[in-house]
Design a protein around this motif. Structure first.
Motif, short mmCIF file in Angstrom:
data_model
loop_
_atom_site.label_atom_id
_atom_site.label_comp_id
_atom_site.label_asym_id
_atom_site.label_seq_id
_atom_site.Cartn_x
_atom_site.Cartn_y
_atom_site.Cartn_z
N ILE A 134 0.84 -1.20 0.00
CA ILE A 134 0.00 0.00 0.00
C ILE A 134 0.88 1.25 0.00
N ASP A 135 0.48 2.21 -0.79
CA ASP A 135 1.18 3.48 -0.91
C ASP A 135 1.08 4.26 0.41
N GLU A 176 1.71 7.25 0.97
CA GLU A 176 1.31 8.65 0.79
C GLU A 176 -0.20 8.83 0.71
N LEU A 177 -0.93 7.75 0.65
CA LEU A 177 -2.39 7.86 0.54
C LEU A 177 -2.98 8.43 1.83
N SER A 208 -3.09 3.21 -8.93
CA SER A 208 -3.23 4.61 -8.53
C SER A 208 -3.79 5.45 -9.65
N PRO A 234 -9.19 3.53 -7.99
CA PRO A 234 -8.27 2.39 -7.85
C PRO A 234 -9.01 1.06 -7.78
N THR A 240 -0.32 12.44 -8.71
CA THR A 240 -0.53 11.19 -7.98
C THR A 240 0.74 10.93 -7.17
N THR A 241 0.72 9.91 -6.34
CA THR A 241 1.91 9.60 -5.54
C THR A 241 3.04 9.06 -6.39
N GLU A 262 -8.43 6.55 2.23
CA GLU A 262 -8.16 5.66 1.09
C GLU A 262 -7.44 4.39 1.55
N THR A 263 -6.53 4.54 2.50
CA THR A 263 -5.83 3.37 3.03
C THR A 263 -6.80 2.43 3.72
#
Length: 564
Positions: free
Chosen positions: A101-102, A104-105, A196, A202, A554-555, A109-110
């Motif tokens: 998982i990113d 930066e979200l 992303s 997503p 975006t990230t 969203e996470t």
């Protein structure tokens, strides 16, 4: 140093593996004492060998199995670090599923991803612990929180990964084989990656080991992988995970972990990598930095002359790049041979410049749904503007090509995903008789090189009936030195019909400071007028909008295309 050939050459030899367990076992023997990973701890560089990596993975996996997590969906969140690296390898070899998982979200969203992926546990870095605590009460399904360092939180369901590894070693010494004896199921869901995308919601992309192993084995046949890489891109990204971790690991490469953007240049000097995996934004910043320093030192003119002389010598078979540009290449540690770039096209002047000084930039094309590599240029057979040749594990075709040979890029092969997690409707929408529909527009030349020219979702259909791919025009405009960022969209009439093209521009920030806002905008207008003179009527930029801030991204540093 690599020299571009006029024709293709034989594939590189690769020791193929059938699954990821075999990869770890094999490397622990054939590269046993070689360094697999280097990272910094308390200011010192720590080297971990391939045999030590196997021990680490087996111990962590055993501990997770003993906790009842051996067949669960487990997320990883955090910055690039050694813990991320070994956790990823460990989880890919359980009976469960890894969910990168990113970091930066935003929290909401996470949380949505953790729930959609049906995660039971999350592995995280200590720097992310505060956010974990903020989300904890919203994800009751998470029963185990595993910190890659010592967690500050004191609770029964918070664990220290290093402690678990030690207990795992003890279990193995006592004869426990619960993890080591797991038989790989190469067709089963093994990884969930949430795209992303710059234009949509997503979705959870399902990968099995067959997908990942196909890219690991086949990409190396096209790429002459070197001996040392600096890991710069985030590990949660499919490109870095499959290529920067798995492919480099399989090849027996030393992977050095870069901590942050600030440590990038110092780490180039420290580790002296021979290879980098980048996105064009990195290349752009490095390119501008080199020329800015050359101008500052009054050496830009002589650098241009040396490049011209060196290129002339190359044409007659004399390679002087190492001697002529040693001081320039020192900025990269002095040993860099190749940088593989994905995510967007490379600018022609940058592609030519780096090749001229002895660093080969290889553009590639991939998409998360294809694990992610579809095509890549080769070390000694590459073409300006192309994203390369399709790798051997997949086939590529163009659907309904127009008069220029352009159409949607379709992919079929072992690298293509299983589908979108618990979303059969979305899955069905992207497959056409067994071929994955990428949503990208491209063409294939007579030698088999693939070119990407745009996205179907971004395509502009003008009142005249002409189709315009904004990326093609953005790429041309971005070569104007006064322009920092640009998005091309359509101007619409009162009936909401697209009638002409509009360029929204963020001017080059450094040049704006130097020249002033009015002066740089005037220069941009002149350059766009010159651009228009060479274009057909339907590609004319008829409206220009200037903005004072960069576009939202975006990230993965792509501009969010919500401005159209």
């Amino acid at each position: 140093m690599y020299r571009n050939r006029n024709s293709n050459y034989p594939l590189y030899e690769v020791t193929e593996v059938k699954n990821l367990r075999e990869m770890i076992e094999l490397n622990a023997v054939r590269f046993a004492g070689n360094t697999a990973v280097s990272y910094k701890k308390d200011g010192n560089v720590v080297d971990v060998t391939f045999s030590e990596m196997k021990e680490q993975v087996d111990a962590f996996g055993t501990a997770l199995c003993r906790l009842g997590l051996g067949d669960k969906h487990i997320a990883i969140i955090g910055e690039n670090c050694f813990g991320w690296f070994y956790t990823y390898l460990t989880l890919l070899n359980t009976k469960g599923v890894v969910v990168p998982i990113d970091k930066e979200l935003p929290n909401n969203e996470t949380i949505n991803i953790l729930k959609a992926a049906e995660c039971t546990a999350v592995v995280f870095t200590q720097s992310y612990e505060k956010k974990i605590l903020e989300m904890k009460d919203s994800v009751h399904e998470i029963t185990h929180f595993i910190c890659l360092d010592a967690p500050k939180t004191k609770a029964d369901n918070f664990y220290n990964a290093e402690y678990l590894i030690e207990t795992g070693r003890q279990f193995i010494e006592e004869g426990d084989t619960c993890y080591i004896s797991i038989e790989p199921e190469v067709e089963e869901l093994k990884q969930l990656m949430f795209t992303s995308g710059t234009t949509g919601v997503p979705k959870g992309v399902m990968h099995c080991q067959r997908n990942l192993v196909a890219v690991i084995n086949e990409a190396q046949k096209y790429l002459g992988i070197t001996k040392c890489a600096l890991a710069v891109l985030p590990y949660h990204h499919s490109y870095e995970a499959t290529c920067g971790i798995l492919t480099m690991y399989h090849h027996g490469m030393r992977v050095c972990i870069n901590e942050t953007l600030r440590t990038f240049l110092p780490n180039l000097a420290l580790y002296k990598p021979t290879e980098l995996m980048l996105v064009p934004l990195f290349v752009e910043n490095i390119y501008r930095r080199i020329w800015a320093q050359a101008e500052e030192k009054g050496k830009a003119k002589i650098l241009r002359k040396l490049i011209k002389f060196s290129n002339a010598m190359l044409k007659i078979g004399i390679d002087l790049r190492e001697k002529l540009f040693g001081s320039v290449r020192e900025a990269f540690g002095g040993e860099l041979l190749v940088a593989i770039c994905g995510g967007a096209p490379l600018k022609p002047e940058q592609y030519k410049f780096f090749y001229s000084i002895g660093i080969t930039l290889l553009n590639g094309y991939g998409i998360t749904e294809c694990s992610p590599i579809v095509a890549v240029n080769r070390n000694e057979y590459h073409r300006e503007g192309a994203v390369g040749l399709p790798i051997p594990c997949n086939r590529v075709k163009i659907k309904n090509p127009n008069e220029y040979g352009e159409g949607e890029i379709l992919v079929n092969g072992d690298n293509v995903m299983l589908g979108y997690y618990k979303n059969p409707t979305a899955t069905a929408e992207v497959f056409d008789d067994g071929w994955f529909c990428t949503g990208d527009i491209g063409k294939i030349d007579k030698d088999g090189f693939l070119y990407v020219t745009g996205r179907i979702k971004n395509m502009i259909v003008l009142k005249s009936g002409k189709n315009v791919y904004p990326e093609e025009i953005e790429e041309a405009l971005s070569n104007i030195k006064y322009i920092g960022e640009v998005i091309v969209s359509a101007s619409k009439d009162e009936s909401d019909i697209e009638i002409a093209l509009c360029a929204e521009i963020f001017p080059n920030a450094d040049m704006t400071k130097e020249m002033g806002k009015e002066a740089i905008e005037a220069e941009i207008r002149k350059e766009i007028s010159a651009f228009n003179e060479k274009q057909p009527n339907y590609k004319l930029i008829k409206k220009i909008i200037f903005r004072d801030e960069e576009f939202e991204k975006t990230t993965s540093k792509k501009i969010k295309r919500k401005y159209q």
